[in-house]
Motif scaffolding. Sequence first.
Motif, PDB file in Angstrom:
ATOM      1  N   TYR A  45      -6.840  -2.735   2.761  1.00 38.98           N
ATOM      2  CA  TYR A  45      -6.873  -1.281   2.857  1.00 38.98           C
ATOM      3  C   TYR A  45      -5.505  -0.725   2.496  1.00 38.98           C
ATOM      4  O   TYR A  45      -4.483  -1.340   2.783  1.00 38.98           O
ATOM      5  N   LYS A  46      -5.509   0.457   1.917  1.00 37.81           N
ATOM      6  CA  LYS A  46      -4.263   1.177   1.742  1.00 37.81           C
ATOM      7  C   LYS A  46      -3.898   1.743   3.111  1.00 37.81           C
ATOM      8  O   LYS A  46      -4.771   2.231   3.836  1.00 37.81           O
ATOM      9  N   ILE A  47      -2.635   1.638   3.483  1.00 37.85           N
ATOM     10  CA  ILE A  47      -2.185   2.103   4.796  1.00 37.85           C
ATOM     11  C   ILE A  47      -2.620   3.555   5.006  1.00 37.85           C
ATOM     12  O   ILE A  47      -2.438   4.409   4.137  1.00 37.85           O
ATOM     13  N   GLY A  48      -3.230   3.814   6.167  1.00 40.54           N
ATOM     14  CA  GLY A  48      -3.664   5.161   6.515  1.00 40.54           C
ATOM     15  C   GLY A  48      -5.065   5.511   6.043  1.00 40.54           C
ATOM     16  O   GLY A  48      -5.525   6.623   6.283  1.00 40.54           O
ATOM     17  N   GLU A  49      -5.758   4.576   5.391  1.00 41.21           N
ATOM     18  CA  GLU A  49      -7.118   4.852   4.913  1.00 41.21           C
ATOM     19  C   GLU A  49      -8.117   3.935   5.603  1.00 41.21           C
ATOM     20  O   GLU A  49      -7.794   2.811   5.985  1.00 41.21           O
ATOM     21  N   ASP A  50      -9.344   4.437   5.772  1.00 41.89           N
ATOM     22  CA  ASP A  50     -10.394   3.674   6.443  1.00 41.89           C
ATOM     23  C   ASP A  50     -11.322   2.956   5.479  1.00 41.89           C
ATOM     24  O   ASP A  50     -12.086   2.092   5.885  1.00 41.89           O
ATOM     25  N   LYS A  51     -11.266   3.321   4.217  1.00 36.22           N
ATOM     26  CA  LYS A  51     -12.151   2.729   3.212  1.00 36.22           C
ATOM     27  C   LYS A  51     -11.435   1.554   2.534  1.00 36.22           C
ATOM     28  O   LYS A  51     -10.260   1.684   2.163  1.00 36.22           O
ATOM     29  N   PRO A  52     -12.122   0.391   2.361  1.00 39.54           N
ATOM     30  CA  PRO A  52     -11.485  -0.726   1.652  1.00 39.54           C
ATOM     31  C   PRO A  52     -10.958  -0.272   0.291  1.00 39.54           C
ATOM     32  O   PRO A  52     -11.593   0.517  -0.410  1.00 39.54           O
ATOM     33  N   TYR A  53      -9.774  -0.767  -0.059  1.00 46.40           N
ATOM     34  CA  TYR A  53      -9.068  -0.295  -1.253  1.00 46.40           C
ATOM     35  C   TYR A  53      -9.722  -0.766  -2.547  1.00 46.40           C
ATOM     36  O   TYR A  53     -10.125  -1.924  -2.676  1.00 46.40           O
ATOM     37  N   THR A  54      -9.801   0.123  -3.506  1.00 46.43           N
ATOM     38  CA  THR A  54     -10.218  -0.177  -4.871  1.00 46.43           C
ATOM     39  C   THR A  54      -9.156   0.402  -5.798  1.00 46.43           C
ATOM     40  O   THR A  54      -8.850   1.588  -5.720  1.00 46.43           O
ATOM     41  N   GLY A  55      -8.582  -0.460  -6.639  1.00 46.91           N
ATOM     42  CA  GLY A  55      -7.572  -0.015  -7.583  1.00 46.91           C
ATOM     43  C   GLY A  55      -6.540  -1.092  -7.828  1.00 46.91           C
ATOM     44  O   GLY A  55      -6.630  -2.202  -7.300  1.00 46.91           O
ATOM     45  N   ASP A  56      -5.558  -0.764  -8.647  1.00 45.17           N
ATOM     46  CA  ASP A  56      -4.499  -1.714  -8.993  1.00 45.17           C
ATOM     47  C   ASP A  56      -3.390  -1.688  -7.958  1.00 45.17           C
ATOM     48  O   ASP A  56      -3.115  -0.660  -7.340  1.00 45.17           O
ATOM     49  N   VAL A  57      -2.744  -2.842  -7.793  1.00 43.83           N
ATOM     50  CA  VAL A  57      -1.619  -2.985  -6.870  1.00 43.83           C
ATOM     51  C   VAL A  57      -0.489  -3.674  -7.618  1.00 43.83           C
ATOM     52  O   VAL A  57      -0.721  -4.595  -8.403  1.00 43.83           O
ATOM     53  N   PHE A  58       0.718  -3.222  -7.367  1.00 43.52           N
ATOM     54  CA  PHE A  58       1.904  -3.757  -8.026  1.00 43.52           C
ATOM     55  C   PHE A  58       2.883  -4.237  -6.969  1.00 43.52           C
ATOM     56  O   PHE A  58       3.049  -3.590  -5.947  1.00 43.52           O
ATOM     57  N   GLU A  59       3.529  -5.364  -7.237  1.00 40.80           N
ATOM     58  CA  GLU A  59       4.568  -5.868  -6.348  1.00 40.80           C
ATOM     59  C   GLU A  59       5.836  -6.046  -7.171  1.00 40.80           C
ATOM     60  O   GLU A  59       5.794  -6.596  -8.269  1.00 40.80           O
ATOM     61  N   TYR A  60       6.970  -5.584  -6.625  1.00 41.54           N
ATOM     62  CA  TYR A  60       8.239  -5.627  -7.341  1.00 41.54           C
ATOM     63  C   TYR A  60       9.248  -6.504  -6.600  1.00 41.54           C
ATOM     64  O   TYR A  60       9.247  -6.551  -5.371  1.00 41.54           O
ATOM     65  N   HIS A  61      10.112  -7.162  -7.347  1.00 37.41           N
ATOM     66  CA  HIS A  61      11.151  -7.993  -6.753  1.00 37.41           C
ATOM     67  C   HIS A  61      12.184  -7.090  -6.077  1.00 37.41           C
ATOM     68  O   HIS A  61      12.653  -6.121  -6.673  1.00 37.41           O
ATOM     69  N   ALA A  62      12.522  -7.427  -4.839  1.00 40.64           N
ATOM     70  CA  ALA A  62      13.434  -6.585  -4.044  1.00 40.64           C
ATOM     71  C   ALA A  62      14.818  -6.470  -4.674  1.00 40.64           C
ATOM     72  O   ALA A  62      15.440  -5.410  -4.615  1.00 40.64           O
ATOM     73  N   ASP A  63      15.325  -7.539  -5.283  1.00 42.73           N
ATOM     74  CA  ASP A  63      16.687  -7.527  -5.838  1.00 42.73           C
ATOM     75  C   ASP A  63      16.782  -6.856  -7.201  1.00 42.73           C
ATOM     76  O   ASP A  63      17.706  -6.104  -7.469  1.00 42.73           O
ATOM     77  N   THR A  64      15.822  -7.162  -8.079  1.00 44.46           N
ATOM     78  CA  THR A  64      15.934  -6.713  -9.467  1.00 44.46           C
ATOM     79  C   THR A  64      15.075  -5.499  -9.802  1.00 44.46           C
ATOM     80  O   THR A  64      15.309  -4.836 -10.806  1.00 44.46           O
TER      81      THR A  64
END
Length: 135
Positions: A45-64
Amino acid sequence: MLASDKMSRIKSSYWYGIVIPAVLIVSCGREVNFKDIVEKDSLSYKIGEDKPYTGDVFEYHADTGQLVKKFSYIGGKKDGMMVSYRKTGIFYSKVNYTQGKKNGVYQSFYDNRSLESKVNYVNGEKQGVFEKYHS
């Protein structure tokens, strides 16, 4: 038709046909960071939402700030191609998900983009031989 009327129609077409739809697309397609996703009862789920998430998710490196992973959810489960990158931004691996489980060939690559390893998954389980290559 007068030249001024024609120019007015062109300006109107430009705003209503190009600019406004482009702004709507950009504002509706906000990027969701991996940190904004939580898992409950095997669904994401996206934080604060009650419906299971549908969509793209991105993760970024903390340092770069480089993209580390990109993947998609459908109905709260990973679904589609997950692509990952090294800290330097170089492509690293790819694997397909279906209903939250790995399905298909997982492949990883060396920095020179030659194949590092591959293994097949069926319904989340490794199938066959794990193959490791030298660069």
